[in-house]
Design a protein around this motif. Structure first.
Motif, mmCIF file in Angstrom:
data_model
loop_
_atom_site.group_PDB
_atom_site.id
_atom_site.type_symbol
_atom_site.label_atom_id
_atom_site.label_comp_id
_atom_site.label_asym_id
_atom_site.label_seq_id
_atom_site.Cartn_x
_atom_site.Cartn_y
_atom_site.Cartn_z
ATOM 1 N N GLY A 106 -91.224 64.140 58.485
ATOM 2 C CA GLY A 106 -91.014 62.835 59.093
ATOM 3 C C GLY A 106 -89.573 62.384 59.173
ATOM 4 N N PHE A 107 -88.633 63.198 58.697
ATOM 5 C CA PHE A 107 -87.221 62.829 58.784
ATOM 6 C C PHE A 107 -86.748 62.905 60.241
ATOM 7 C CE2 PHE A 107 -87.389 64.026 54.279
ATOM 8 C CZ PHE A 107 -86.705 62.956 53.716
ATOM 9 N N THR A 108 -85.737 62.090 60.566
ATOM 10 C CA THR A 108 -85.138 62.089 61.897
ATOM 11 C C THR A 108 -83.631 62.271 61.757
ATOM 12 O OG1 THR A 108 -84.839 59.687 61.880
ATOM 13 C CG2 THR A 108 -86.923 60.516 62.777
ATOM 14 N N GLN A 109 -82.948 62.327 62.892
ATOM 15 C CA GLN A 109 -81.492 62.462 62.947
ATOM 16 C C GLN A 109 -80.996 63.631 62.104
ATOM 17 O OE1 GLN A 109 -79.288 58.806 62.434
ATOM 18 N NE2 GLN A 109 -81.004 57.583 63.143
ATOM 19 N N ILE A 110 -81.734 64.709 62.083
ATOM 20 C CA ILE A 110 -81.401 65.866 61.252
ATOM 21 C C ILE A 110 -80.236 66.622 61.887
ATOM 22 C CG2 ILE A 110 -82.287 67.974 60.202
ATOM 23 C CD1 ILE A 110 -85.141 66.727 60.651
ATOM 24 N N ARG A 111 -79.224 66.890 61.065
ATOM 25 C CA ARG A 111 -78.085 67.672 61.537
ATOM 26 C C ARG A 111 -77.496 68.448 60.362
ATOM 27 N NH1 ARG A 111 -76.249 62.113 62.115
ATOM 28 N NH2 ARG A 111 -74.482 61.716 60.751
ATOM 29 N N THR A 112 -76.643 69.410 60.699
ATOM 30 C CA THR A 112 -76.068 70.268 59.674
ATOM 31 C C THR A 112 -74.620 70.601 60.002
ATOM 32 O OG1 THR A 112 -76.401 72.295 58.383
ATOM 33 C CG2 THR A 112 -76.759 72.460 60.743
ATOM 34 N N GLY A 113 -73.947 71.179 59.055
ATOM 35 C CA GLY A 113 -72.580 71.631 59.280
ATOM 36 C C GLY A 113 -72.087 72.487 58.127
ATOM 37 N N ARG A 114 -70.950 73.101 58.368
ATOM 38 C CA ARG A 114 -70.300 73.919 57.337
ATOM 39 C C ARG A 114 -69.579 73.016 56.355
ATOM 40 N NH1 ARG A 114 -69.891 79.305 58.246
ATOM 41 N NH2 ARG A 114 -68.172 79.406 56.772
ATOM 42 N N LEU A 115 -69.368 73.514 55.161
ATOM 43 C CA LEU A 115 -68.591 72.769 54.178
ATOM 44 C C LEU A 115 -67.117 72.789 54.579
ATOM 45 C CD1 LEU A 115 -70.141 74.021 50.824
ATOM 46 C CD2 LEU A 115 -70.864 72.137 52.274
ATOM 47 N N GLU A 116 -66.420 71.750 54.232
ATOM 48 C CA GLU A 116 -64.980 71.662 54.446
ATOM 49 C C GLU A 116 -64.335 71.263 53.136
ATOM 50 O OE1 GLU A 116 -63.891 68.942 57.470
ATOM 51 O OE2 GLU A 116 -65.250 69.794 58.953
ATOM 52 N N ALA A 117 -63.167 71.804 52.882
ATOM 53 C CA ALA A 117 -62.431 71.433 51.674
ATOM 54 C C ALA A 117 -61.525 70.246 51.986
ATOM 55 C CB ALA A 117 -61.597 72.616 51.190
ATOM 56 N N ASN A 118 -61.409 69.351 51.047
ATOM 57 C CA ASN A 118 -60.485 68.240 51.171
ATOM 58 C C ASN A 118 -59.075 68.822 51.109
ATOM 59 O OD1 ASN A 118 -58.682 66.136 50.542
ATOM 60 N ND2 ASN A 118 -60.290 64.943 49.553
ATOM 61 N N PRO A 119 -58.244 68.620 52.138
ATOM 62 C CA PRO A 119 -56.907 69.217 52.139
ATOM 63 C C PRO A 119 -56.006 68.694 51.017
ATOM 64 C CG PRO A 119 -57.194 67.759 54.031
ATOM 65 C CD PRO A 119 -58.525 67.848 53.342
ATOM 66 N N ASP A 120 -56.360 67.565 50.421
ATOM 67 C CA ASP A 120 -55.556 67.002 49.332
ATOM 68 C C ASP A 120 -55.927 67.585 47.967
ATOM 69 O OD1 ASP A 120 -54.244 65.347 51.146
ATOM 70 O OD2 ASP A 120 -55.759 63.773 50.915
ATOM 71 N N PHE A 121 -57.001 68.361 47.898
ATOM 72 C CA PHE A 121 -57.451 68.915 46.621
ATOM 73 C C PHE A 121 -56.416 69.907 46.087
ATOM 74 C CE2 PHE A 121 -59.688 72.264 44.238
ATOM 75 C CZ PHE A 121 -60.157 71.499 43.183
ATOM 76 N N ARG A 122 -56.062 69.768 44.819
ATOM 77 C CA ARG A 122 -55.059 70.636 44.192
ATOM 78 C C ARG A 122 -55.588 71.176 42.867
ATOM 79 N NH1 ARG A 122 -53.556 70.516 48.639
ATOM 80 N NH2 ARG A 122 -51.734 69.489 49.465
#
Length: 184
Positions: A106-122
């Motif tokens: 019953g879920f709607t608006q289902i979408r997906t994507g690849r993970l992205e790294a936060n460019p500020d992560f150190r």
């Protein structure tokens, strides 16, 4: 129920489509109308070259992808950076199998994507390299109200929306702290 439901590595433990559907039904039952769901989904297979990168970054080795591996087949994940190199058996499901189960629930608006790294992560973990090579995917969905609407109800129309009521961006940014263990 809950306004926001986070789930990590649930579908990978389902051995049949019926179990996938039951898992999605459980998530649906836990969610209030208008709730958003964020799921971290892993098909548990990857190409051999990407696996080498993931093992170097976080120590996790999954099964090498092959045309012989079908949805619902047993695959394994080994944790090389943990004492004793524990291994576990899970089940391979392509992302579209998770989509179908969530939609059927019953879920709607289902979408997906690849993970992205936060460019500020150190931190110590190379999240950019991890994100480039992992087959982990985020899945987002909404539990509609009985009338088909998806907005979370507010106390009054003058109240500004709470942060959790706003629609998320199309990409989920992964962030971690220095010694975070990231599975892959």
């Amino acid at each position: 129920g809950f306004d926001i439901v986070l789930s990590f590595f649930l579908f990978e433990y389902c051995s049949t489509e019926k179990e996938l559907e039951q898992m999605a039904n459980n998530l649906f039952a836990a969610a209030d109308p208008g709730a958003k769901i964020a799921n971290l989904f892993f098909p548990c297979v990857n190409d051999a070259e990407s696996i080498k990168h993931i093992v170097e970054v976080v120590g996790a080795e999954c099964t090498v992808a092959s045309p012989a591996i079908k949805p619902g087949d047993r695959v394994s994940i080994t944790w090389h950076h943990m004492e004793g190199k524990p291994s576990m058996e899970v089940f391979h499901w392509p992302v579209d199998a998770g989509f179908r189960a969530l939609e059927k629930a019953g879920f709607t608006q289902i979408r997906t994507g690849r993970l992205e790294a936060n460019p500020d992560f150190r931190g110590k973990v190379d999240l950019k390299r991890f994100a480039e090579h992992t087959e982990n995917r985020w899945i987002f969905a909404v539990k509609s109200h009985a009338n088909g609407g998806v907005e979370v109800a507010r106390k009054t129309s003058e109240d500004p929306p709470a942060k959790h009521e706003m629609m998320p961006t199309d990409t989920l940014k992964t962030m971690a702290i220095d010694d975070a263990l990231v599975s892959g």
